[in-house]
Design an enzyme around this catalytic site. Structure first.
Site, PDB file in Angstrom:
ATOM      1  N   HIS A   1      22.432  21.049 -14.561  1.00  0.00           N
ATOM      2  CA  HIS A   1      22.357  22.513 -14.485  1.00  0.00           C
ATOM      3  C   HIS A   1      21.697  22.964 -13.185  1.00  0.00           C
ATOM      4  O   HIS A   1      21.310  24.126 -13.067  1.00  0.00           O
ATOM      5  CB  HIS A   1      21.602  23.051 -15.710  1.00  0.00           C
ATOM      6  CG  HIS A   1      22.290  22.670 -16.980  1.00  0.00           C
ATOM      7  ND1 HIS A   1      23.263  23.455 -17.558  1.00  0.00           N
ATOM      8  CD2 HIS A   1      22.199  21.547 -17.736  1.00  0.00           C
ATOM      9  CE1 HIS A   1      23.719  22.837 -18.635  1.00  0.00           C
ATOM     10  NE2 HIS A   1      23.092  21.672 -18.764  1.00  0.00           N
TER      11      HIS A   1
ATOM     12  N   LYS B   1      -4.837   0.912   1.153  1.00  0.00           N
ATOM     13  CA  LYS B   1      -4.701  -0.396   1.787  1.00  0.00           C
ATOM     14  C   LYS B   1      -5.596  -0.463   3.026  1.00  0.00           C
ATOM     15  O   LYS B   1      -6.327  -1.411   3.216  1.00  0.00           O
ATOM     16  CB  LYS B   1      -3.224  -0.588   2.161  1.00  0.00           C
ATOM     17  CG  LYS B   1      -2.768  -2.003   2.099  1.00  0.00           C
ATOM     18  CD  LYS B   1      -1.349  -2.118   2.579  1.00  0.00           C
ATOM     19  CE  LYS B   1      -1.319  -3.177   3.663  1.00  0.00           C
ATOM     20  NZ  LYS B   1       0.001  -3.379   4.245  1.00  0.00           N
TER      21      LYS B   1
ATOM     22  N   LYS C   1       0.764  12.364  12.093  1.00  0.00           N
ATOM     23  CA  LYS C   1      -0.659  12.133  11.786  1.00  0.00           C
ATOM     24  C   LYS C   1      -1.507  12.391  13.024  1.00  0.00           C
ATOM     25  O   LYS C   1      -2.558  13.010  12.969  1.00  0.00           O
ATOM     26  CB  LYS C   1      -0.888  10.668  11.378  1.00  0.00           C
ATOM     27  CG  LYS C   1      -0.536  10.310   9.979  1.00  0.00           C
ATOM     28  CD  LYS C   1      -1.096   8.906   9.709  1.00  0.00           C
ATOM     29  CE  LYS C   1      -0.369   8.196   8.610  1.00  0.00           C
ATOM     30  NZ  LYS C   1      -0.733   6.797   8.459  1.00  0.00           N
TER      31      LYS C   1
ATOM     32  N   GLY D   1       2.449  -1.186   1.552  1.00  0.00           N
ATOM     33  CA  GLY D   1       1.972  -0.149   0.628  1.00  0.00           C
ATOM     34  C   GLY D   1       3.005   0.221  -0.424  1.00  0.00           C
ATOM     35  O   GLY D   1       2.717   0.281  -1.622  1.00  0.00           O
ATOM     36  N   ARG D   2       4.253   0.429   0.010  1.00  0.00           N
ATOM     37  CA  ARG D   2       5.281   0.879  -0.932  1.00  0.00           C
ATOM     38  C   ARG D   2       5.813  -0.256  -1.805  1.00  0.00           C
ATOM     39  O   ARG D   2       6.669  -0.022  -2.663  1.00  0.00           O
ATOM     40  CB  ARG D   2       6.408   1.592  -0.178  1.00  0.00           C
ATOM     41  CG  ARG D   2       7.009   0.801   0.967  1.00  0.00           C
ATOM     42  CD  ARG D   2       7.908   1.665   1.841  1.00  0.00           C
ATOM     43  NE  ARG D   2       8.410   0.972   3.022  1.00  0.00           N
ATOM     44  CZ  ARG D   2       7.757   0.853   4.170  1.00  0.00           C
ATOM     45  NH1 ARG D   2       6.548   1.364   4.299  1.00  0.00           N
ATOM     46  NH2 ARG D   2       8.282   0.216   5.201  1.00  0.00           N
TER      47      ARG D   2
ATOM     48  N   GLU E   1      -6.045  11.663   4.019  1.00  0.00           N
ATOM     49  CA  GLU E   1      -5.991  12.350   2.731  1.00  0.00           C
ATOM     50  C   GLU E   1      -6.894  11.657   1.709  1.00  0.00           C
ATOM     51  O   GLU E   1      -7.696  12.291   1.015  1.00  0.00           O
ATOM     52  CB  GLU E   1      -4.552  12.359   2.176  1.00  0.00           C
ATOM     53  CG  GLU E   1      -3.581  13.220   2.948  1.00  0.00           C
ATOM     54  CD  GLU E   1      -2.840  12.464   4.039  1.00  0.00           C
ATOM     55  OE1 GLU E   1      -3.379  11.453   4.553  1.00  0.00           O
ATOM     56  OE2 GLU E   1      -1.736  12.905   4.404  1.00  0.00           O
TER      57      GLU E   1
ATOM     58  N   GLU F   1      11.152   5.257   3.669  1.00  0.00           N
ATOM     59  CA  GLU F   1      10.146   4.748   4.604  1.00  0.00           C
ATOM     60  C   GLU F   1      10.566   3.357   5.091  1.00  0.00           C
ATOM     61  O   GLU F   1      10.169   2.927   6.168  1.00  0.00           O
ATOM     62  CB  GLU F   1       8.758   4.705   3.941  1.00  0.00           C
ATOM     63  CG  GLU F   1       7.615   4.608   4.933  1.00  0.00           C
ATOM     64  CD  GLU F   1       6.259   4.936   4.330  1.00  0.00           C
ATOM     65  OE1 GLU F   1       5.789   6.074   4.451  1.00  0.00           O
ATOM     66  OE2 GLU F   1       5.652   4.031   3.723  1.00  0.00           O
TER      67      GLU F   1
HETATM   68  O1  F6P Z   1       2.830   7.174   4.769  1.00  0.00           O
HETATM   69  C1  F6P Z   1       2.341   6.174   5.599  1.00  0.00           C
HETATM   70  C2  F6P Z   1       1.545   5.160   4.827  1.00  0.00           C
HETATM   71  O2  F6P Z   1       1.049   4.222   5.725  1.00  0.00           O
HETATM   72  C3  F6P Z   1       2.353   4.483   3.721  1.00  0.00           C
HETATM   73  O3  F6P Z   1       3.130   3.450   4.167  1.00  0.00           O
HETATM   74  C4  F6P Z   1       1.264   4.072   2.797  1.00  0.00           C
HETATM   75  O4  F6P Z   1       1.774   3.743   1.533  1.00  0.00           O
HETATM   76  C5  F6P Z   1       0.403   5.312   2.811  1.00  0.00           C
HETATM   77  O5  F6P Z   1       0.451   5.754   4.154  1.00  0.00           O
HETATM   78  C6  F6P Z   1      -1.004   5.116   2.355  1.00  0.00           C
HETATM   79  O6  F6P Z   1      -1.672   4.164   3.126  1.00  0.00           O
HETATM   80  P1  F6P Z   1      -3.036   3.518   2.640  1.00  0.00           P
HETATM   81  O7  F6P Z   1      -2.788   2.778   1.373  1.00  0.00           O
HETATM   82  O8  F6P Z   1      -3.481   2.631   3.748  1.00  0.00           O
HETATM   83  O9  F6P Z   1      -4.015   4.643   2.391  1.00  0.00           O
END
Ligand code: F6P
Length: 549
Positions: free
Chosen positions: A385, A206, A513, A268-269, A212, A354
């Site tokens: 189990h 987003k 972060k 995002g979620r 990452e 979240e």
């Molecule tokens: O974990 C934090 C967060 O901002 C989430 O809310 C989001 O889904 C994720 O990082 C990834 O963010 P982006 O889509 O901006 O890479």
């Protein structure tokens, strides 16, 4: 004390909890033969039985009073009409617009967002169609065989969960891969399976700034360009992006035509319904993706129009509030009896935790009560189990959601009946338990007598009275999956209304972060770690001393 805890609805519920805390569901079922009819509900092909809860006929009306006192109906309307209810980020919250099939406009800042939504969905449809039928090809004319989604959190879990859940519908011609982790083995192991000529990479972020995703995306681009024959121009055949930050995606090297736009009013979620769902459209085709949206829209309509008393997301939400705030239950188990719903649990961990893992209310004050639960679980019957011993005889109260499809895509009748026999048996056993008298009778029937029987007896007693919801759906098809996901999205929102927290921001993930950003340069040999506590400093020093050992 927050206003909520001072409200009369809250106080009445506290008194009611004391009155019913000692009641056993086994007795309630014996006294109320129509408990199943009274406490069950259907929406489309989703059926909810909530009779195995520690509630009497008085409980839900009192919970609905609390919901009304918290203005659950007002919040619902504010969301659907595009008000900026994500106040800390000054954003509207409109995942419902992404699946709005009503032909009604949805306005944000005086602009109808529906034409943009439809435009992006059309682009997703056309692109996925072309890849699936082989019109879209790699730089040297080969068909695309592998789709790699690079994203994390909401840009990963939703599409990954849906692709897994709908795996019987996934095209056999396309292999789906999801790379999220900054642990380099994740990307390395994936790339080892791929050829640059036939792989398509979706960089899904987003913000297009997430460490990452950006690190993995750069590694993939380097890998791609290092292959013989590939050139910068070939990138246009193999890289697309999903983002609100179109400029950053273009700067990364992705052709403008290959960028699928998102908007700040999609969290995002909550974004799998948008272009973030591109992997889903590629995997199962746009018609199936549209069915997923239709299922969610049906649940949206139900949530928006059904009275609270017959409103599935509201009922689930208020039962959750009942246990969290009046029985101090801190966790919620999600127990899908479907192998394809393994990632549904992980997906809900982000969506719920979240969203409602908050301790500051909308007015900036500390909340004085528990909020969102810890979500955990495992598909059945594996979970039986692993941790069901704790659910049956442990000391914590864990409300549970059991979910199962009635029919399977491919008939495996024998297995499925055994699976469902376990499914039905567990909720019954958890509710009823086993009394001392029953346990004694069982042991006697097994031939035990005297001291041996007496010494074993305490272990054979099950307290029961363990609450669960049962959600049965006709089949795990796109429409029902869409409805199920929307059911939980709305449940989470309703709970946030009760607790007066903003479930659409996530400031809590920022601190870690930022600290990681500070520590990264300190991991170089010649830069000392400074300004940390002695544990963190000591750990960094130990790592540096041992890393070349
Ligand atoms: O974990 C934090 C967060 O901002 C989430 O809310 C989001 O889904 C994720 O990082 C990834 O963010 P982006 O889509 O901006 O890479």
């Amino acid at each position: 004390m927050t206003a909520l805890m001072q409200s009369s609805a809250w106080n009445v519920l506290q008194t009611h909890q004391k009155e019913i805390a000692a009641l056993h569901m086994r007795d309630l079922f014996a006294q109320e033969p129509d408990r199943f009819e009274s406490f069950s509900l259907r929406c489309g092909e989703i059926f909810l039985d909530y009779s195995k809860n520690r509630i009497t006929a008085q409980t839900l009306p009192l919970l609905f009073d609390l919901a009304r006192a918290a203005d659950v109906e007002g919040w619902r309307e504010r969301m659907f009409t595009g008000e900026k209810i994500n106040t800390s980020e000054n954003r509207a919250v409109l995942h419902v617009a992404l699946r709005n099939m009503s032909n009604q406009p949805i306005m944000v800042d005086g602009v109808d967002v529906m034409p943009q939504v439809q435009d992006v969905l059309e682009r997703v449809g056309a692109f996925s169609h072309n890849v699936r039928n082989g019109t879209w090809r790699g730089f040297n004319g080969q068909r695309i065989t592998d789709i790699v989604n690079i994203g994390i959190g909401g840009s990963n879990l939703g599409p990954m969960m849906v692709c897994e859940a709908l795996s019987p519908y996934v095209s056999p011609d396309l292999k789906m891969h999801f790379v999220s982790n900054i642990d380099g083995t994740h990307i390395d192991e994936t790339l080892a399976k791929l050829s640059p000529e036939t792989a398509l990479f979706i960089i899904s972020s987003k913000t297009f700034t997430t460490q990452e995703t950006m690190t993995n995306a750069a590694a993939v681009r380097d890998w791609f360009l290092a292959a013989p024959q590939t050139t910068e121009a070939a990138i246009a055949h193999h890289f697309v992006a999903v983002s609100t930050n179109v400029e950053a995606a273009i700067e990364f090297g992705i052709t403008a035509d290959n960028v699928f736009e998102s908007w700040d009013w999609v969290g995002g979620r909550y974004s799998l319904w948008s272009a973030t769902g591109l992997p889903i459209a590629l995997a199962v085709g746009m018609d199936r993706f549209t069915e997923l949206l239709a299922g969610a829209h049906e649940m949206d309509q139900h949530y928006r129009t059904a009275p609270l008393e017959q409103n599935m997301p509201v009922i689930l939400a208020m039962l959750g509030v009942w246990y969290i705030n009046f029985f101090a239950a801190e966790s919620q188990a999600i127990l899908p009896y479907d192998h394809h719903l393994e990632h549904f649990i992980t997906y809900l961990q982000q969506t719920d935790m979240e969203s409602n893992g908050k301790s500051v209310a909308r007015d900036g004050a500390k909340v004085g009560h528990l909020t969102g639960p810890i979500i955990w679980g495992m598909p059945g019957s594996d979970g039986q189990h692993a941790f069901f011993q704790h659910l049956h005889q442990g000391t914590s109260l864990v409300p549970m959601d059991f979910l199962a499809p009635i029919n399977l895509f491919k008939p495996t009748d024998h297995h499925h009946r055994i699976l469902l026999a376990n499914f039905f048996a567990q909720t019954e056993a958890l509710m009823k338990g086993k009394t001392e008298q029953e346990a004694r009778a069982d042991l006697t029937a097994e031939g035990l007598r005297g001291e041996r029987l007496e010494s074993l007896l305490p272990y054979k007693i099950f307290a029961g009275n363990k609450p669960s919801n049962t959600i049965l759906f006709d089949q795990l098809d796109p429409k029902n999956l869409g409805a199920l996901i929307a059911l939980y999205e709305h449940k989470i929102f309703v709970q946030s209304n009760i607790w007066n927290v903003n479930c659409f921001d996530q400031w809590g993930v920022e601190l870690g972060k930022k600290l990681a950003g500070n520590i990264l340069p300190e991991l170089a040999d010649d830069i000392p770690a400074r300004g940390h506590d002695c544990s963190t400093t000591g750990l960094i020093a130990h790592y540096k001393a041992r890393r070349h050992a």
